[in-house]
Design an enzyme around this catalytic site. Structure first.
Site, PDB file in Angstrom:
ATOM      1  N   HIS A 197       0.829  -1.208   0.000  1.00  0.00           N
ATOM      2  CA  HIS A 197       0.000   0.000   0.000  1.00  0.00           C
ATOM      3  C   HIS A 197       0.862   1.256   0.000  1.00  0.00           C
ATOM      4  O   HIS A 197       2.070   1.234   0.234  1.00  0.00           O
ATOM      5  CB  HIS A 197      -0.950   0.005   1.200  1.00  0.00           C
ATOM      6  CG  HIS A 197      -0.282   0.041   2.537  1.00  0.00           C
ATOM      7  ND1 HIS A 197       0.113   1.205   3.153  1.00  0.00           N
ATOM      8  CD2 HIS A 197       0.068  -0.960   3.390  1.00  0.00           C
ATOM      9  CE1 HIS A 197       0.657   0.937   4.330  1.00  0.00           C
ATOM     10  NE2 HIS A 197       0.652  -0.368   4.496  1.00  0.00           N
ATOM     11  N   CYS A 255       2.703  -5.348   6.759  1.00  0.00           N
ATOM     12  CA  CYS A 255       2.447  -5.029   5.355  1.00  0.00           C
ATOM     13  C   CYS A 255       3.577  -4.181   4.782  1.00  0.00           C
ATOM     14  O   CYS A 255       4.456  -3.714   5.501  1.00  0.00           O
ATOM     15  CB  CYS A 255       1.111  -4.317   5.222  1.00  0.00           C
ATOM     16  SG  CYS A 255      -0.300  -5.425   5.319  1.00  0.00           S
TER      17      CYS A 255
END
Length: 564
Positions: free
Chosen positions: A454, A473
């Site tokens: 992201h 992440c």
């Protein structure tokens, strides 16, 4: 068939009709015959003892031999003839075994390699033959187990010392290779056909040339900058020369000029050294640079050998592929065999590591919501909300009834002073916007750990040399470019991409060309310019701590939920 090897193996052979009858001798009793004929007819004679018993007697002082029954079957099927008569086959096995032994992931394979070298030196070819065959079986088993257990074995756990027999399919291939005289080709095919593996092998060979030479110690406290007087100039010059950051000519020039001050030539060599090690490239010798500068050559070789084994886990033949190398904090994208994008990334911190895995990029989400994982909500966000009532409002958080409901609970109705983070009954969701932790783009990669790539609003963190800050992440510096390239590759027009970027609502766009994604962990590699690179072992996976096979299967996967 090599007569000298038959003599050393001590097998009973029939050279001419005048030789002693084979029925009177077992392999253990066979004399060493003087075989001087240029091209005699040679045939191995089966012993008059049980095959398993023969193997046990012959290998009684070899603690590494494990597959007694399979060895008995192999040698019985081949008339007790030696299997390792082709020097190319022995060399191929020894080279691959040496690299595995150097990696330090298996005391068993290291012991086997040392025993084979000893038996060869002492010309004990009979025991060498049996141990080499047994070691090949163990090596085949190791390779077969890599897909399932490799992400434990090569990342801290070490190889299970009690490897099972290779599969029946593997044994059939081995038998066929022996019967057809193709043992060398069989072993050569076990080596990765990957130039990256060969490059690391060459880098090890280059370092090994210096391993027996004197590596002078260099330790000068404090920061060494331009103009600093050097306490050990010769030691520094020699280190940089042996590591390849000074050419022999440059090193000779520095010695001739009797350098005593840290000058521009040494600083430039140090910058090359720092770039290869992922350090701040400023030419200043500080604690991190000194650590890498003083690393023993044997440890460098071990790290290179370990990372050569890891290459077996990462596919290199996909025309389109996105690769994140965690310790390098780097992402690379290839489409149709063309390198189209590089980007810095931020990965999970050591307490919340990014897992090693493979997947595909399934979709791109514009202006994503962030559904806060329970672990992050309890550890990071709720403590801030208790002491700062405006924190949730300022950062766009909403309180939601549950994971099965979208009902919002007004923030002001909760007495935050009494909130128990461990017993908080609701969940949190962050609205899309400038402060959203996921930024403007989210890249979905299906997996069991809810990991994804992201964007991020915290762009300044990409200026850091070490970038292990997330909860698992992967934050991508050039997320905008990544979204555009992936969508265009899937047939979305540039105009449509611009339209989606201009909107403020959340929109998910599936990708028709789902690019393969590999999250890998390489702390050493050779780059396109032929330079050997090293990186800090951010998760301490280079340190081998043997554990049980059952434990390691679950140790190296992050078990958190939807970390960012």
């Amino acid at each position: 068939m090599a007569i000298s090897k038959l003599r050393c193996l001590g097998l009973v052979v029939m050279v001419t009709a005048q030789m002693v009858s084979a029925e009177t001798l077992s392999p253990a009793q066979a004399p060493v015959a003087a075989l001087d004929a240029a091209e005699p007819t040679v045939a191995a004679i089966a012993p008059q003892v049980d095959a398993e018993q023969w193997v046990r007697q012959t290998t009684s002082n070899l603690s590494s031999v494990r597959y007694i029954n399979q060895l008995a079957a192999l040698y019985l099927a081949n008339g007790y003839a030696p299997l390792w008569q082709d020097s190319l086959a022995t060399t191929a096995l020894e080279e691959q075994l040496q690299l595995l032994a150097l990696s330090g992931v298996s005391a068993d394979f290291s012991r086997r390699y040392a025993q084979l070298a000893h038996l060869k030196q002492s010309n004990d070819w009979r025991q060498y033959d049996l141990l080499a065959t047994d070691t090949l079986l163990a090596y085949m088993s190791y390779l077969e187990g890599l897909p399932e257990y490799g992400r434990g074995w090569l990342f801290g756990a070490g190889i299970d010392p009690s490897l099972p027999l290779p599969s029946s399919q593997g044994l059939n291939h081995l038998n066929s290779a022996i019967e057809t005289g193709q043992l060398h080709a069989f072993i050569a095919a076990l080596k990765p056909q990957d130039r990256r593996y060969t490059q690391l092998q060459r880098a090890i060979d280059a370092l090994a040339q210096h391993s027996q030479a004197s590596w002078p110690g260099f330790y000068q406290p404090g920061y060494i900058r331009l103009g600093t007087r050097l306490q050990q100039p010769e030691a520094l010059i020699t280190r940089l020369e042996q590591l390849g950051d000074l050419t022999p000519y440059q090193a000779a020039q520095l010695r001739t000029s009797n350098v005593r001050i840290y000058n521009i030539d040494l600083a430039n060599a140090m910058k090359r050294f720092q770039e290869r090690h992922g350090l701040k490239v400023d030419g200043v010798i500080g604690p991190q640079t000194r650590y890498w500068l003083m690393m023993p050559v044997q440890e460098r070789i071990r790290i290179l050998a370990l990372n050569a084994q890891r290459l077996r886990l990462w596919p290199a033949d996909f025309p389109s592929m996105l690769v994140v190398n965690i310790p390098a904090y780097d992402m690379s994208l290839w489409l149709d065999n063309k390198h189209v994008l590089d980007s810095k990334v931020i990965v999970g911190r050591p307490s919340r590591p990014t897992p090693l895995m493979s997947s595909t990029v399934a979709s791109v989400v514009f202006n994503p919501y962030w559904n806060v994982p329970n672990s992050i909500m309890r550890k990071d966000i709720l403590p801030k909300a208790r002491y700062d009532r405006g924190y949730l409002y300022r950062n766009g958080f909403r309180v939601i009834r549950s994971w099965d409901s979208s009902e919002q609970i007004p923030i002001h109705t909760i007495d935050w002073r009494l909130v128990n983070a461990k017993a908080f009954p609701y969940r949190l969701r962050q609205q899309p916007g400038e402060k959203n932790a996921l930024g403007r783009f989210k890249f979905n990669i299906p997996n069991n750990n809810a990991i994804y790539l992201h964007d991020t609003p915290a762009k300044s963190l990409f200026n850091k040399t070490t970038r292990a800050f997330s909860s698992g992440c992967i934050r991508v510096e050039h997320a905008d470019d990544l979204a555009r390239i992936l969508l265009t590759d899937s047939g979305v027009s540039p105009q449509r991409v611009d339209e989606l970027k201009a909107r403020t609502n959340t929109r998910t766009v599936g990708l028709s060309n789902q690019v393969k994604v590999h999250l890998i962990y390489q702390t050493a590699w050779v780059d396109e310019d032929g330079q050997v690179n090293f990186r800090n072992d951010v998760y301490s996976y280079d340190q081998i701590n043997p554990m049980s096979q059952k434990e390691e299967k679950f140790t190296f996967l992050f078990s958190g939920e939807n970390p960012y």
